[in-house]
Scaffold this motif. Structure first.
Motif, PDB file in Angstrom:
ATOM      1  N   ASP A 133     -16.046   4.352  84.410  1.00  0.00           N
ATOM      2  CA  ASP A 133     -13.991   4.502  84.957  1.00  0.00           C
ATOM      3  C   ASP A 133     -13.160   2.979  83.925  1.00  0.00           C
ATOM      4  OD1 ASP A 133     -13.545   6.593  86.610  1.00  0.00           O
ATOM      5  OD2 ASP A 133     -14.262   5.033  88.531  1.00  0.00           O
ATOM      6  N   ARG A 134     -14.674   2.249  83.248  1.00  0.00           N
ATOM      7  CA  ARG A 134     -13.746   0.559  83.420  1.00  0.00           C
ATOM      8  C   ARG A 134     -13.076   1.289  81.410  1.00  0.00           C
ATOM      9  NH1 ARG A 134     -15.006  -2.804  79.587  1.00  0.00           N
ATOM     10  NH2 ARG A 134     -17.172  -2.397  78.953  1.00  0.00           N
ATOM     11  N   GLN A 135     -14.512   2.184  81.494  1.00  0.00           N
ATOM     12  CA  GLN A 135     -14.849   2.409  79.641  1.00  0.00           C
ATOM     13  C   GLN A 135     -13.341   3.622  80.076  1.00  0.00           C
ATOM     14  OE1 GLN A 135     -18.371   3.860  79.350  1.00  0.00           O
ATOM     15  NE2 GLN A 135     -19.227   1.245  79.445  1.00  0.00           N
ATOM     16  N   HIS A 136     -12.936   3.891  80.482  1.00  0.00           N
ATOM     17  CA  HIS A 136     -11.457   4.977  81.114  1.00  0.00           C
ATOM     18  C   HIS A 136      -9.963   4.722  80.798  1.00  0.00           C
ATOM     19  CE1 HIS A 136     -15.027   8.791  82.628  1.00  0.00           C
ATOM     20  NE2 HIS A 136     -14.779   8.514  80.762  1.00  0.00           N
ATOM     21  N   ARG A 137     -10.484   3.780  81.465  1.00  0.00           N
ATOM     22  CA  ARG A 137      -9.352   2.607  81.596  1.00  0.00           C
ATOM     23  C   ARG A 137      -8.786   2.284  80.534  1.00  0.00           C
ATOM     24  NH1 ARG A 137     -11.107   1.947  87.106  1.00  0.00           N
ATOM     25  NH2 ARG A 137     -11.953  -0.162  86.550  1.00  0.00           N
ATOM     26  N   ASP A 138     -10.103   1.563  79.491  1.00  0.00           N
ATOM     27  CA  ASP A 138      -9.808   1.168  78.260  1.00  0.00           C
ATOM     28  C   ASP A 138      -9.238   2.457  77.044  1.00  0.00           C
ATOM     29  OD1 ASP A 138     -10.972  -1.323  79.346  1.00  0.00           O
ATOM     30  OD2 ASP A 138     -12.872  -1.902  78.231  1.00  0.00           O
ATOM     31  N   LEU A 139      -9.993   3.181  77.503  1.00  0.00           N
ATOM     32  CA  LEU A 139      -9.073   4.313  76.279  1.00  0.00           C
ATOM     33  C   LEU A 139      -8.129   4.395  76.761  1.00  0.00           C
ATOM     34  CD1 LEU A 139      -9.475   6.336  74.355  1.00  0.00           C
ATOM     35  CD2 LEU A 139     -10.220   7.951  76.488  1.00  0.00           C
ATOM     36  N   VAL A 140      -7.145   4.712  77.995  1.00  0.00           N
ATOM     37  CA  VAL A 140      -5.921   4.954  78.535  1.00  0.00           C
ATOM     38  C   VAL A 140      -4.943   3.682  78.058  1.00  0.00           C
ATOM     39  CG1 VAL A 140      -4.315   4.728  80.678  1.00  0.00           C
ATOM     40  CG2 VAL A 140      -6.651   6.320  80.031  1.00  0.00           C
ATOM     41  N   MET A 175     -15.425  15.925  70.366  1.00  0.00           N
ATOM     42  CA  MET A 175     -14.630  14.840  69.793  1.00  0.00           C
ATOM     43  C   MET A 175     -15.270  14.024  69.024  1.00  0.00           C
ATOM     44  SD  MET A 175     -14.940  14.575  74.015  1.00  0.00           S
ATOM     45  CE  MET A 175     -13.346  13.016  74.655  1.00  0.00           C
ATOM     46  N   LYS A 176     -16.293  13.512  68.441  1.00  0.00           N
ATOM     47  CA  LYS A 176     -16.408  13.162  67.756  1.00  0.00           C
ATOM     48  C   LYS A 176     -16.295  13.785  66.389  1.00  0.00           C
ATOM     49  CE  LYS A 176     -21.380  11.410  69.929  1.00  0.00           C
ATOM     50  NZ  LYS A 176     -21.901  10.852  70.029  1.00  0.00           N
ATOM     51  N   SER A 177     -16.111  14.828  66.047  1.00  0.00           N
ATOM     52  CA  SER A 177     -15.975  15.443  64.828  1.00  0.00           C
ATOM     53  C   SER A 177     -15.066  15.421  64.790  1.00  0.00           C
ATOM     54  CB  SER A 177     -16.554  16.383  65.533  1.00  0.00           C
ATOM     55  OG  SER A 177     -17.843  16.872  65.110  1.00  0.00           O
ATOM     56  N   GLU A 178     -13.425  15.772  66.146  1.00  0.00           N
ATOM     57  CA  GLU A 178     -12.265  14.986  65.717  1.00  0.00           C
ATOM     58  C   GLU A 178     -11.908  14.263  65.134  1.00  0.00           C
ATOM     59  OE1 GLU A 178     -10.063  18.102  69.213  1.00  0.00           O
ATOM     60  OE2 GLU A 178     -11.406  15.373  69.507  1.00  0.00           O
ATOM     61  N   VAL A 179     -12.493  12.513  65.666  1.00  0.00           N
ATOM     62  CA  VAL A 179     -12.049  11.221  65.008  1.00  0.00           C
ATOM     63  C   VAL A 179     -12.685  11.191  63.669  1.00  0.00           C
ATOM     64  CG1 VAL A 179     -12.720   8.621  65.264  1.00  0.00           C
ATOM     65  CG2 VAL A 179     -12.852  10.115  67.724  1.00  0.00           C
ATOM     66  N   LYS A 180     -13.775  11.862  63.790  1.00  0.00           N
ATOM     67  CA  LYS A 180     -14.427  11.754  61.846  1.00  0.00           C
ATOM     68  C   LYS A 180     -13.749  12.553  60.967  1.00  0.00           C
ATOM     69  CE  LYS A 180     -18.715  13.001  59.666  1.00  0.00           C
ATOM     70  NZ  LYS A 180     -20.118  12.929  59.090  1.00  0.00           N
ATOM     71  N   SER A 188       1.907  10.008  63.198  1.00  0.00           N
ATOM     72  CA  SER A 188       1.320   9.874  64.547  1.00  0.00           C
ATOM     73  C   SER A 188       1.151  10.871  66.007  1.00  0.00           C
ATOM     74  CB  SER A 188       2.237   8.834  65.191  1.00  0.00           C
ATOM     75  OG  SER A 188       3.557   9.605  65.524  1.00  0.00           O
ATOM     76  N   THR A 189       2.086  11.691  65.520  1.00  0.00           N
ATOM     77  CA  THR A 189       2.223  12.802  66.895  1.00  0.00           C
ATOM     78  C   THR A 189       0.639  14.096  67.544  1.00  0.00           C
ATOM     79  OG1 THR A 189       2.968  14.411  65.209  1.00  0.00           O
ATOM     80  CG2 THR A 189       4.912  13.391  66.940  1.00  0.00           C
ATOM     81  N   GLU A 190       0.318  13.944  66.424  1.00  0.00           N
ATOM     82  CA  GLU A 190      -1.155  14.367  66.062  1.00  0.00           C
ATOM     83  C   GLU A 190      -2.148  13.883  66.623  1.00  0.00           C
ATOM     84  OE1 GLU A 190      -5.048  15.948  62.900  1.00  0.00           O
ATOM     85  OE2 GLU A 190      -2.220  15.884  62.378  1.00  0.00           O
ATOM     86  N   VAL A 191      -2.354  12.878  66.435  1.00  0.00           N
ATOM     87  CA  VAL A 191      -2.909  11.672  67.096  1.00  0.00           C
ATOM     88  C   VAL A 191      -3.006  11.441  68.916  1.00  0.00           C
ATOM     89  CG1 VAL A 191      -4.835   9.939  66.943  1.00  0.00           C
ATOM     90  CG2 VAL A 191      -3.339  10.818  64.980  1.00  0.00           C
ATOM     91  N   LEU A 192      -1.888  11.186  69.067  1.00  0.00           N
ATOM     92  CA  LEU A 192      -1.278  11.068  70.588  1.00  0.00           C
ATOM     93  C   LEU A 192      -2.049  12.316  71.290  1.00  0.00           C
ATOM     94  CD1 LEU A 192       2.184   9.365  70.643  1.00  0.00           C
ATOM     95  CD2 LEU A 192      -0.295   8.084  71.124  1.00  0.00           C
ATOM     96  N   LYS A 193      -1.396  13.498  70.489  1.00  0.00           N
ATOM     97  CA  LYS A 193      -1.610  14.460  71.334  1.00  0.00           C
ATOM     98  C   LYS A 193      -3.298  15.125  71.244  1.00  0.00           C
ATOM     99  CE  LYS A 193      -1.360  19.324  70.798  1.00  0.00           C
ATOM    100  NZ  LYS A 193      -0.840  20.789  69.977  1.00  0.00           N
ATOM    101  N   LEU A 194      -4.166  14.478  70.288  1.00  0.00           N
ATOM    102  CA  LEU A 194      -5.436  15.113  70.626  1.00  0.00           C
ATOM    103  C   LEU A 194      -6.437  13.437  71.633  1.00  0.00           C
ATOM    104  CD1 LEU A 194      -8.068  15.161  69.592  1.00  0.00           C
ATOM    105  CD2 LEU A 194      -8.066  13.265  68.090  1.00  0.00           C
ATOM    106  N   LEU A 195      -5.957  12.366  71.920  1.00  0.00           N
ATOM    107  CA  LEU A 195      -6.310  11.753  72.610  1.00  0.00           C
ATOM    108  C   LEU A 195      -5.588  12.149  74.172  1.00  0.00           C
ATOM    109  CD1 LEU A 195      -5.263   8.490  70.550  1.00  0.00           C
ATOM    110  CD2 LEU A 195      -6.961   9.197  70.846  1.00  0.00           C
ATOM    111  N   ARG A 196      -4.098  12.394  74.243  1.00  0.00           N
ATOM    112  CA  ARG A 196      -3.857  12.744  75.349  1.00  0.00           C
ATOM    113  C   ARG A 196      -4.660  14.479  76.592  1.00  0.00           C
ATOM    114  NH1 ARG A 196       1.529  12.184  78.063  1.00  0.00           N
ATOM    115  NH2 ARG A 196       1.591  13.874  79.320  1.00  0.00           N
TER     116      ARG A 196
END
Length: 294
Positions: free
Chosen positions: A18-25, A84-89, A103-111
């Motif tokens: 959960d801490r790691q997920h919160r870091d991502l957010v 998900m790794k492939s998307e980042v790569k 930036s909207t593309e990156v934000l959409k992916l992260l959301r």
């Protein structure tokens, strides 16, 4: 206003995950906030660096946990992580080629990562944990950067402590047969005695000033081996929980306390002894009864 608000539905019930997920957010919200201001730096590069670090640490930790709790959808979950790794790569490669990445593309992916993966996919193993597995996540230990002591050999042995404990924890929680639980108990305590003996020999050789205190801490665990064996082989869930609680707390307290002090001493005094770590082999044979009778 935050781009993503952390809600209780995102919790999976394992503190470190959960801490790691919160870091991502937190990183996503920082990226969103930075994109709303005049561009002064490489915000996309910063978030990509965070994401690469995240997938490197979080995905293996989560997959190891799912393996320990015998999650039936582990293989599917691993495939989602690979995607998900492939998307980042793919985004990183485009960036290296100087291609424009909105930036909207990156934000959409992260959301999507948070909503589709954390809430939905991770939520599935959270439900399994609560309603199916019988596994008590309170005593599950995750090896992470906070436990590293800047001592390669000690870190390796401490990481192995945690791995063996988690295997024992799972065997007890899932009600494996006596012989299998006994095998995990033997692995854990035989490893303890082997590593402790090797470590204490080294401490004497380098005249470690806190040798007696450190040795007493080792004995505080080994001296309870019979009691812990009894509790973890008991049919009583209360006895099981007491045994697991004692072991999990001892491991963390030892790493953060005596082990940390020992590593600091070694580093500060430039001690570089050989053979600081014994490679574990299940064929080690040590008579724990002999220790307890002393």
């Amino acid at each position: 206003m935050l781009f993503i608000n952390w809600i209780p539905e995102y919790n999976v019930g394992v503190d470190e995950l959960d801490r790691q997920h919160r870091d991502l957010v937190k990183w996503i919200n920082q990226f969103h906030e930075a994109m709303a201001k005049p561009h002064e730096g490489d915000e996309t590069g910063v978030i990509l660096s965070c994401l690469k670090d995240y997938v490197k640490k979080h995905f293996p930790a989560e997959e190891e946990f799912l393996k320990i709790i015998r999650y039936p959808l582990l293989d599917k979950h691993k495939k989602l992580h690979l995607a998900m790794k492939s998307e980042v790569k793919e985004i990183e490669q485009r960036r290296k080629k100087k291609q424009r990445i909105p930036s909207t593309e990156v934000l959409k992916l992260l959301r999507c990562w948070i909503i589709d993966h954390v809430q939905n996919e991770d939520g599935k193993y959270s439900d399994y944990l609560k309603h199916t597995s019988g596994f008590d996540e309170r005593y599950y230990l995750i090896w992470n950067a906070d436990l590293r002591l800047d001592g390669e050999h000690i870190d390796r042995s401490n990481e192995e402590f945690i791995r063996l404990f988690n295997q024992l924890h799972a065997s007890v929680s899932f009600g494996d047969g006596d012989s299998e639980i006994e095998a995990h108990l033997n692995d854990f305590f035989n490893y303890c005695q082997t590593i402790f003996a090797d470590e204490e020999e080294l401490m004497e050789r380098i005249m470690y000033s806190h040798y007696e205190v450190h040795r007493a801490d080792h004995e505080s665990l080994l001296g309870k081996s019979h009691e812990i064996r009894f509790k973890l082989k008991s049919d009583s869930m209360r006895e099981n929980a007491e045994g697991l609680k004692f072991l999990s707390e001892w491991i963390i307290e030892h790493i953060e306390g005596e082990a940390a002090r020992y590593v600091n001493y070694v580093n500060q005094n430039n001690v570089s002894p050989e053979n600081m770590f014994v490679t574990w082999d299940r064929n080690y044979s040590i008579d724990i009864d002999e220790f307890d009778s002393q």
